[in-house]
Scaffold this active site. Structure first.
Site, PDB file in Angstrom:
ATOM      1  N   TYR A 162       0.856  -1.199   0.000  1.00 14.65           N
ATOM      2  CA  TYR A 162       0.000   0.000   0.000  1.00 14.65           C
ATOM      3  C   TYR A 162       0.887   1.243   0.000  1.00 14.65           C
ATOM      4  O   TYR A 162       0.727   2.150  -0.825  1.00 14.65           O
ATOM      5  CB  TYR A 162      -0.912  -0.009   1.234  1.00 14.65           C
ATOM      6  CG  TYR A 162      -1.729   1.248   1.418  1.00 14.65           C
ATOM      7  CD1 TYR A 162      -2.864   1.493   0.654  1.00 14.65           C
ATOM      8  CD2 TYR A 162      -1.366   2.217   2.364  1.00 14.65           C
ATOM      9  CE1 TYR A 162      -3.618   2.649   0.823  1.00 14.65           C
ATOM     10  CE2 TYR A 162      -2.111   3.375   2.542  1.00 14.65           C
ATOM     11  CZ  TYR A 162      -3.233   3.589   1.776  1.00 14.65           C
ATOM     12  OH  TYR A 162      -3.976   4.736   1.941  1.00 14.65           O
ATOM     13  N   LYS A 166       1.566   4.493  -2.713  1.00 16.95           N
ATOM     14  CA  LYS A 166       1.392   5.899  -2.344  1.00 16.95           C
ATOM     15  C   LYS A 166       2.688   6.678  -2.555  1.00 16.95           C
ATOM     16  O   LYS A 166       2.660   7.876  -2.864  1.00 16.95           O
ATOM     17  CB  LYS A 166       0.895   6.013  -0.898  1.00 16.95           C
ATOM     18  CG  LYS A 166      -0.512   5.448  -0.695  1.00 16.95           C
ATOM     19  CD  LYS A 166      -1.552   6.194  -1.534  1.00 16.95           C
ATOM     20  CE  LYS A 166      -2.966   5.738  -1.226  1.00 16.95           C
ATOM     21  NZ  LYS A 166      -3.985   6.495  -1.975  1.00 16.95           N
TER      22      LYS A 166
HETATM   23  N1  LIG Z   1      -9.004   6.318   5.671  1.00 16.27           N
HETATM   24  C1  LIG Z   1      -7.758   6.601   5.935  1.00 16.27           C
HETATM   25  O1  LIG Z   1      -7.315   6.573   7.089  1.00 16.27           O
HETATM   26  C2  LIG Z   1      -6.798   6.983   4.828  1.00 16.27           C
HETATM   27  C3  LIG Z   1      -5.502   7.330   5.179  1.00 16.27           C
HETATM   28  C4  LIG Z   1      -4.604   7.686   4.196  1.00 16.27           C
HETATM   29  C5  LIG Z   1      -5.008   7.712   2.872  1.00 16.27           C
HETATM   30  N2  LIG Z   1      -6.274   7.349   2.541  1.00 16.27           N
HETATM   31  C6  LIG Z   1      -6.639   7.393   1.123  1.00 16.27           C
HETATM   32  O2  LIG Z   1      -7.847   8.122   0.968  1.00 16.27           O
HETATM   33  C7  LIG Z   1      -8.525   7.678  -0.215  1.00 16.27           C
HETATM   34  C8  LIG Z   1      -9.972   7.401   0.112  1.00 16.27           C
HETATM   35  O3  LIG Z   1     -10.020   6.336   1.042  1.00 16.27           O
HETATM   36  P1  LIG Z   1     -11.195   6.122   2.105  1.00 16.27           P
HETATM   37  O4  LIG Z   1     -10.538   5.872   3.404  1.00 16.27           O
HETATM   38  O5  LIG Z   1     -12.220   7.190   1.966  1.00 16.27           O
HETATM   39  O6  LIG Z   1     -11.713   4.710   1.578  1.00 16.27           O
HETATM   40  P2  LIG Z   1     -13.190   4.123   1.301  1.00 16.27           P
HETATM   41  O7  LIG Z   1     -12.957   2.672   1.097  1.00 16.27           O
HETATM   42  O8  LIG Z   1     -14.160   4.587   2.333  1.00 16.27           O
HETATM   43  O9  LIG Z   1     -13.588   4.828  -0.087  1.00 16.27           O
HETATM   44  C9  LIG Z   1     -12.850   4.600  -1.256  1.00 16.27           C
HETATM   45  C10 LIG Z   1     -13.681   4.955  -2.467  1.00 16.27           C
HETATM   46  O10 LIG Z   1     -12.912   4.655  -3.649  1.00 16.27           O
HETATM   47  C11 LIG Z   1     -13.650   3.807  -4.498  1.00 16.27           C
HETATM   48  N3  LIG Z   1     -12.774   2.949  -5.279  1.00 16.27           N
HETATM   49  C12 LIG Z   1     -11.944   1.969  -4.838  1.00 16.27           C
HETATM   50  N4  LIG Z   1     -11.348   1.364  -5.880  1.00 16.27           N
HETATM   51  C13 LIG Z   1     -11.803   1.981  -7.004  1.00 16.27           C
HETATM   52  C14 LIG Z   1     -11.573   1.814  -8.385  1.00 16.27           C
HETATM   53  N5  LIG Z   1     -10.738   0.875  -8.853  1.00 16.27           N
HETATM   54  N6  LIG Z   1     -12.219   2.633  -9.254  1.00 16.27           N
HETATM   55  C15 LIG Z   1     -13.059   3.584  -8.813  1.00 16.27           C
HETATM   56  N7  LIG Z   1     -13.335   3.784  -7.518  1.00 16.27           N
HETATM   57  C16 LIG Z   1     -12.714   2.986  -6.630  1.00 16.27           C
HETATM   58  C17 LIG Z   1     -14.559   3.028  -3.587  1.00 16.27           C
HETATM   59  O11 LIG Z   1     -15.641   2.487  -4.314  1.00 16.27           O
HETATM   60  C18 LIG Z   1     -14.955   4.104  -2.572  1.00 16.27           C
HETATM   61  O12 LIG Z   1     -16.007   4.885  -3.061  1.00 16.27           O
HETATM   62  C19 LIG Z   1      -7.742   6.464  -0.713  1.00 16.27           C
HETATM   63  O13 LIG Z   1      -6.896   6.851  -1.778  1.00 16.27           O
HETATM   64  C20 LIG Z   1      -6.931   6.052   0.491  1.00 16.27           C
HETATM   65  O14 LIG Z   1      -5.754   5.358   0.135  1.00 16.27           O
HETATM   66  C21 LIG Z   1      -7.175   6.974   3.489  1.00 16.27           C
END
Ligand SMILES: NC(=O)c1ccc[n+]([C@@H]2O[C@H](COP(=O)([O-])OP(=O)(O)OC[C@H]3O[C@@H](n4cnc5c(N)ncnc54)[C@H](O)[C@@H]3O)[C@@H](O)[C@H]2O)c1
Length: 267
Positions: A162, A166
């Site tokens: 992961y 990133k």
């Molecule tokens: N939640 C955290 O703590 C956190 C921390 C650091 C980074 N992030 C990043 O934030 C972003 C959003 O994550 P989140 O926590 O809201 O996750 P989440 O799982 O709640 O939402 C992710 C969204 O992306 C969509 N998605 C996933 N794969 C896809 C694809 N191949 N095509 C189109 N849509 C797709 C999902 O359907 C969902 O709507 C991500 O890039 C994640 O890596 C999250």
């Protein structure tokens, strides 16, 4: 009396990965700021729910299914937004999936799955957006990275593949910023620390299956990763930075990765 107001009225924004979590909230915030928001995510039904919430609150939105790992699908969403509104001002590359399997055990299939969404998905969003935005001579692109992209951690399973994707996103942010600079297109990334989304619920589910107390584990994760006492970030915390980067106040910022992580990535 207020001072800096973010007004995106009349602008067209596309948010990839907006069916839930951070992307859904950022979409709502963009709509509140006046933008017409095109929601695009794997599951169309989720995007429709977010669209309905936005329109009920007086905002403008449209929803479509899109898998960001397929460049044709990404291009189609941007094309539709442009054809319907005659412009393309903002693109948010937020789609991302986790990969919690320890480095040594992770299968080729799982590694490719996380690369295809997190790395190729962002690449596709950046390439398609730049190709289309060039003609306007302006544009704002924001990608969601993670504090995991800055460094791995020596304890637990670390961030593994992961984090690898990133780190690639951080590099692509610079490359795309240079590619867009002559056209006044700003490209930046926002790195959340911990936000309690489905991604974290899945991690807690796995821990719970190992016999750990869910709430206790959540508290421990926050203490382990986040120096700032207020703990995890809210969805909105991430959105505020994204909106700022999409606004005129960020016209001189490009190629940057800005961490909204309570100090988690601080060396
Ligand atoms: N939640 C955290 O703590 C956190 C921390 C650091 C980074 N992030 C990043 O934030 C972003 C959003 O994550 P989140 O926590 O809201 O996750 P989440 O799982 O709640 O939402 C992710 C969204 O992306 C969509 N998605 C996933 N794969 C896809 C694809 N191949 N095509 C189109 N849509 C797709 C999902 O359907 C969902 O709507 C991500 O890039 C994640 O890596 C999250």
């Amino acid at each position: 009396m207020g001072f800096m107001e973010i007004d995106l009225s009349g602008q067209t924004a596309v948010v990839f990965g907006s069916g839930k979590g951070i992307g859904a909230v950022v979409s709502e915030q963009l709509a509140q700021a006046g933008a017409m928001v095109y929601l695009a995510s794997r599951t169309e039904a989720n995007c429709i729910k977010v669209m309905e919430k936005i329109t009920e609150n007086g905002g403008k939105a449209s929803a479509a299914a899109c898998d960001v790992s397929d460049i044709e699908q990404v291009n189609e969403v941007l094309q539709k937004a442009e054809e319907e509104t005659g412009r393309l001002d903002i693109v948010i590359n937020n789609a991302g999936i986790d990969c919690v399997t320890p480095f040594v055990e992770c299968s080729q299939e799982e590694i490719m799955r996380v690369i295809m969404t997190n790395q190729m998905g962002v690449n596709n969003g950046l390439q398609c957006a730049l190709r289309r935005m060039k003609k306007y001579g302006h544009g704002k692109i924001v990608t969601t990275t993670s504090f995991a992209g800055r460094r791995d951690l020596p304890h637990g399973n670390g961030f593994g593949h992961y984090g690898m994707t990133k780190a690639a996103v951080n590099y692509l942010t610079q490359t795309a910023a240079f590619a867009g600079a002559d056209y006044n297109i700003n490209v930046n990334a926002v790195g959340p620390g911990i936000v309690k989304t489905k991604m974290w619920e899945d991690i807690l589910d796995t821990d719970e299956a190992d016999g750990k107390n869910r709430e206790q584990t959540w508290e421990e994760y926050q203490k382990k990763y986040i120096p700032l006492a207020r703990g995890a970030q809210s969805h909105e915390d991430i959105g505020y930075m994204m909106l700022f980067l999409c606004s005129k106040y960020a016209d001189s910022i490009t190629g940057q990765v800005i961490y909204v992580d309570g100090g988690a990535s601080t060396d």
